[in-house]
Motif scaffolding. Structure first.
Motif, PDB file in Angstrom:
ATOM      1  N   ALA A 222       0.824  -1.212   0.000  1.00 50.32           N
ATOM      2  CA  ALA A 222       0.000   0.000   0.000  1.00 50.32           C
ATOM      3  C   ALA A 222       0.858   1.261   0.000  1.00 50.32           C
ATOM      4  CB  ALA A 222      -0.927   0.006   1.217  1.00 50.32           C
ATOM      5  N   CYS A 223       2.043   1.197   0.612  1.00 52.41           N
ATOM      6  CA  CYS A 223       2.941   2.359   0.658  1.00 52.41           C
ATOM      7  C   CYS A 223       4.151   2.189  -0.267  1.00 52.41           C
ATOM      8  CB  CYS A 223       3.448   2.599   2.081  1.00 52.41           C
ATOM      9  SG  CYS A 223       2.153   3.079   3.253  1.00 52.41           S
ATOM     10  N   HIS A 224       4.727   0.985  -0.262  1.00 52.89           N
ATOM     11  CA  HIS A 224       5.973   0.787  -1.010  1.00 52.89           C
ATOM     12  C   HIS A 224       5.748   0.266  -2.420  1.00 52.89           C
ATOM     13  CE1 HIS A 224       8.580   1.629   2.416  1.00 52.89           C
ATOM     14  NE2 HIS A 224       7.752   0.916   3.159  1.00 52.89           N
ATOM     15  N   GLY A 225       4.514  -0.062  -2.771  1.00 58.04           N
ATOM     16  CA  GLY A 225       4.229  -0.552  -4.107  1.00 58.04           C
ATOM     17  C   GLY A 225       4.489  -2.028  -4.243  1.00 58.04           C
ATOM     18  N   PRO A 226       3.878  -2.663  -5.236  1.00 55.88           N
ATOM     19  CA  PRO A 226       4.004  -4.123  -5.397  1.00 55.88           C
ATOM     20  C   PRO A 226       5.440  -4.573  -5.668  1.00 55.88           C
ATOM     21  CG  PRO A 226       2.923  -3.129  -7.303  1.00 55.88           C
ATOM     22  CD  PRO A 226       3.008  -2.065  -6.269  1.00 55.88           C
ATOM     23  N   GLU A 227       6.270  -3.705  -6.217  1.00 64.42           N
ATOM     24  CA  GLU A 227       7.651  -4.066  -6.505  1.00 64.42           C
ATOM     25  C   GLU A 227       8.621  -3.463  -5.492  1.00 64.42           C
ATOM     26  OE1 GLU A 227       8.415  -2.903 -10.490  1.00 64.42           O
ATOM     27  OE2 GLU A 227       7.092  -4.419 -11.365  1.00 64.42           O
ATOM     28  N   GLY A 228       8.079  -2.781  -4.492  1.00 61.58           N
ATOM     29  CA  GLY A 228       8.917  -2.192  -3.453  1.00 61.58           C
ATOM     30  C   GLY A 228       9.654  -0.944  -3.859  1.00 61.58           C
ATOM     31  N   LYS A 229       9.199  -0.278  -4.917  1.00 64.90           N
ATOM     32  CA  LYS A 229       9.905   0.900  -5.407  1.00 64.90           C
ATOM     33  C   LYS A 229       9.462   2.201  -4.742  1.00 64.90           C
ATOM     34  CE  LYS A 229      11.316  -0.931  -9.868  1.00 64.90           C
ATOM     35  NZ  LYS A 229      12.737  -0.877  -9.474  1.00 64.90           N
ATOM     36  N   GLY A 230       8.602   2.099  -3.752  1.00 66.32           N
ATOM     37  CA  GLY A 230       8.206   3.274  -2.996  1.00 66.32           C
ATOM     38  C   GLY A 230       7.170   4.131  -3.696  1.00 66.32           C
ATOM     39  N   MET A 231       6.660   5.113  -2.965  1.00 70.82           N
ATOM     40  CA  MET A 231       5.693   6.062  -3.498  1.00 70.82           C
ATOM     41  C   MET A 231       6.029   7.444  -2.973  1.00 70.82           C
ATOM     42  SD  MET A 231       2.004   4.104  -3.287  1.00 70.82           S
ATOM     43  CE  MET A 231       1.753   2.483  -4.013  1.00 70.82           C
ATOM     44  N   GLN A 232       6.411   8.334  -3.881  1.00 68.92           N
ATOM     45  CA  GLN A 232       6.811   9.672  -3.472  1.00 68.92           C
ATOM     46  C   GLN A 232       5.636  10.489  -2.956  1.00 68.92           C
ATOM     47  OE1 GLN A 232       8.992  11.328  -6.777  1.00 68.92           O
ATOM     48  NE2 GLN A 232      10.785  10.019  -6.411  1.00 68.92           N
ATOM     49  N   ASP A 233       4.433  10.152  -3.374  1.00 68.54           N
ATOM     50  CA  ASP A 233       3.258  10.867  -2.843  1.00 68.54           C
ATOM     51  C   ASP A 233       3.094  10.626  -1.347  1.00 68.54           C
ATOM     52  OD1 ASP A 233       2.715  11.838  -5.318  1.00 68.54           O
ATOM     53  OD2 ASP A 233       1.152  10.379  -5.792  1.00 68.54           O
ATOM     54  N   LEU A 239      12.639   0.492  -1.798  1.00 68.56           N
ATOM     55  CA  LEU A 239      13.334  -0.591  -1.100  1.00 68.56           C
ATOM     56  C   LEU A 239      14.214  -1.418  -2.028  1.00 68.56           C
ATOM     57  CD1 LEU A 239      10.361  -1.838   1.116  1.00 68.56           C
ATOM     58  CD2 LEU A 239      12.118  -0.147   1.681  1.00 68.56           C
ATOM     59  N   THR A 240      14.250  -1.067  -3.302  1.00 65.57           N
ATOM     60  CA  THR A 240      15.008  -1.868  -4.262  1.00 65.57           C
ATOM     61  C   THR A 240      16.395  -1.305  -4.536  1.00 65.57           C
ATOM     62  OG1 THR A 240      14.149  -0.677  -6.206  1.00 65.57           O
ATOM     63  CG2 THR A 240      12.864  -2.544  -5.386  1.00 65.57           C
ATOM     64  N   ASP A 241      16.680  -0.092  -4.055  1.00 64.43           N
ATOM     65  CA  ASP A 241      18.020   0.452  -4.275  1.00 64.43           C
ATOM     66  C   ASP A 241      18.902   0.150  -3.063  1.00 64.43           C
ATOM     67  OD1 ASP A 241      17.324   2.263  -2.266  1.00 64.43           O
ATOM     68  OD2 ASP A 241      16.832   3.872  -3.679  1.00 64.43           O
ATOM     69  N   THR A 242      20.067   0.717  -3.039  1.00 64.82           N
ATOM     70  CA  THR A 242      21.019   0.422  -1.953  1.00 64.82           C
ATOM     71  C   THR A 242      21.093   1.542  -0.929  1.00 64.82           C
ATOM     72  OG1 THR A 242      22.837   1.343  -3.281  1.00 64.82           O
ATOM     73  CG2 THR A 242      22.409  -1.040  -3.461  1.00 64.82           C
ATOM     74  N   ASN A 243      20.141   2.469  -0.972  1.00 62.98           N
ATOM     75  CA  ASN A 243      20.162   3.614  -0.051  1.00 62.98           C
ATOM     76  C   ASN A 243      19.208   3.350   1.109  1.00 62.98           C
ATOM     77  OD1 ASN A 243      21.882   5.384  -1.745  1.00 62.98           O
ATOM     78  ND2 ASN A 243      20.147   5.252  -3.147  1.00 62.98           N
ATOM     79  N   TRP A 244      19.793   3.175   2.301  1.00 64.62           N
ATOM     80  CA  TRP A 244      19.014   2.867   3.497  1.00 64.62           C
ATOM     81  C   TRP A 244      19.139   4.024   4.477  1.00 64.62           C
ATOM     82  CZ3 TRP A 244      16.219  -1.624   3.614  1.00 64.62           C
ATOM     83  CH2 TRP A 244      16.546  -2.592   2.662  1.00 64.62           C
ATOM     84  N   ILE A 245      18.022   4.568   4.915  1.00 66.70           N
ATOM     85  CA  ILE A 245      18.054   5.692   5.849  1.00 66.70           C
ATOM     86  C   ILE A 245      18.484   5.230   7.235  1.00 66.70           C
ATOM     87  CG2 ILE A 245      16.688   7.520   6.938  1.00 66.70           C
ATOM     88  CD1 ILE A 245      14.904   7.515   4.471  1.00 66.70           C
ATOM     89  N   TYR A 246      17.988   4.082   7.648  1.00 64.14           N
ATOM     90  CA  TYR A 246      18.289   3.580   8.995  1.00 64.14           C
ATOM     91  C   TYR A 246      19.226   2.377   8.992  1.00 64.14           C
ATOM     92  CZ  TYR A 246      14.410   6.593  10.331  1.00 64.14           C
ATOM     93  OH  TYR A 246      13.588   7.685  10.520  1.00 64.14           O
ATOM     94  N   GLY A 247      19.740   2.020   7.814  1.00 63.45           N
ATOM     95  CA  GLY A 247      20.656   0.891   7.722  1.00 63.45           C
ATOM     96  C   GLY A 247      20.006  -0.305   7.061  1.00 63.45           C
ATOM     97  N   GLY A 248      20.782  -1.023   6.235  1.00 62.53           N
ATOM     98  CA  GLY A 248      20.244  -2.163   5.502  1.00 62.53           C
ATOM     99  C   GLY A 248      20.657  -3.508   6.045  1.00 62.53           C
ATOM    100  N   ASP A 249      21.411  -3.549   7.142  1.00 59.09           N
ATOM    101  CA  ASP A 249      21.753  -4.833   7.731  1.00 59.09           C
ATOM    102  C   ASP A 249      20.508  -5.448   8.373  1.00 59.09           C
ATOM    103  OD1 ASP A 249      22.031  -4.227  10.964  1.00 59.09           O
ATOM    104  OD2 ASP A 249      22.461  -2.486   9.702  1.00 59.09           O
TER     105      ASP A 249
END
Length: 292
Positions: A222-233, A239-249
């Motif tokens: 509902a927020c990140h989209g079916p492919e996890g690409k996020g929603m700017q609105d 979630l598909t790129d390598t940029n993590w705000i709080y860490g990707g571990d």
């Protein structure tokens, strides 16, 4: 009185003080020292007479030259404002596209925007805009609310989860803490989310991917989209790129899914002028591109 004698080597008289066979010479102060002391005294007297110097408590001596540094600084500030008015007026009145197409204006944007950014934004995002734990990397080209100058300017103006009436609002639920998901489901969706950006997974995590994908489809799309690409609105990250705000571990993503997240950015409207917000938006766009 102590006996004084003439030193056979230097020809100077001794003071009559002797210690362990060593006698003290009567050495006069060098004339060059006396000269500089006299020159300093004369300069001080001249400065006191010519320049503002002595405070009275309620005022100060004005000096014979009548120089007022406050007036000098005021005039310099006035001249600088007049010099800036020419190009700041152009920035205020021109569109973002027109400004970006003008190399001379963009040089002004970079020079002034850097100072504005370091004074107001670097405390959270770093001087290079690369962010840190809890603060987005503005140089990565991965934007929560859009990377066009207009979108960046609006984010700066209203803030995120701030006090402005029209602030941007975004929050991630605490799926584990609030009992929305069981721990096994949380662990499964954590593994699935990390797989979206190509991170290495353990054998256990690999085995949980089908269950994680199902949990994701039921709770996250509902927020990140079916492919996890996020929603700017919605300000939901890709979630598909390598940029993590709080860490990707694994532990950081687990903390995010379990406890939720709610970032905050203050509204700069009223603190910065519309032209300064425009300058900042354009400058932020130069940190890492406006691809998304």
């Amino acid at each position: 009185m102590a006996d004084t004698t003439r030193d056979p080597v230097t020809g100077r008289m001794t003071t009559g003080h002797e210690w362990n066979g060593i006698e003290e010479l009567e050495t006069p102060i060098p004339r060059v020292v006396l000269f500089f002391l006299a020159a300093t005294a004369l300069f001080s007297i001249g400065y006191w007479l010519l320049m503002p110097a002595w405070p009275f408590g309620w005022s100060y001596t004005k000096g014979l030259l009548g120089i007022d540094q406050r007036e000098v600084v005021t005039e310099q500030v006035r001249d600088a404002a007049a010099e800036r008015a020419g190009w700041t007026t152009r920035i205020a009145n021109a569109s973002f596209a027109e400004i970006k197409a003008d190399p001379a204006l963009m040089r002004r944007v970079v020079e002034t925007g850097r100072t504005l950014f370091e004074d107001n934004c670097a405390v959270c995002h770093g001087t290079k805009g690369k962010g840190g734990p809890g603060f987005p990397n503005l140089a990565a080209g991965s934007w929560l609310w859009g990377g066009a100058p207009e979108a960046i300017a609006e984010t700066i103006r209203v803030g995120i989860n701030g006090t402005a009436k029209d602030t941007r609002t975004s929050q991630m639920l605490a799926f584990g803490r609030d009992g929305v998901l069981q721990r096994e489901q949380v662990l499964a969706v954590v593994a699935y989310v990390r797989s979206l950006s190509g991170l290495a997974l353990t054998a256990t995590e690999q085995a949980s991917l089908p269950a994680g994908k199902e949990v994701f489809a039921q709770n996250c799309v509902a927020c990140h989209g079916p492919e996890g690409k996020g929603m700017q609105d919605l300000g939901a990250p890709d979630l598909t790129d390598t940029n993590w705000i709080y860490g990707g571990d694994a532990q950081s993503v687990l903390n995010t899914v379990h406890g939720g997240r709610q970032g905050h950015m203050p509204s700069w409207e009223g603190r910065l002028s519309p032209t300064e917000i425009k300058l900042l938006a354009l400058y932020v766009g130069t940190l890492g591109g406006e691809k998304k």
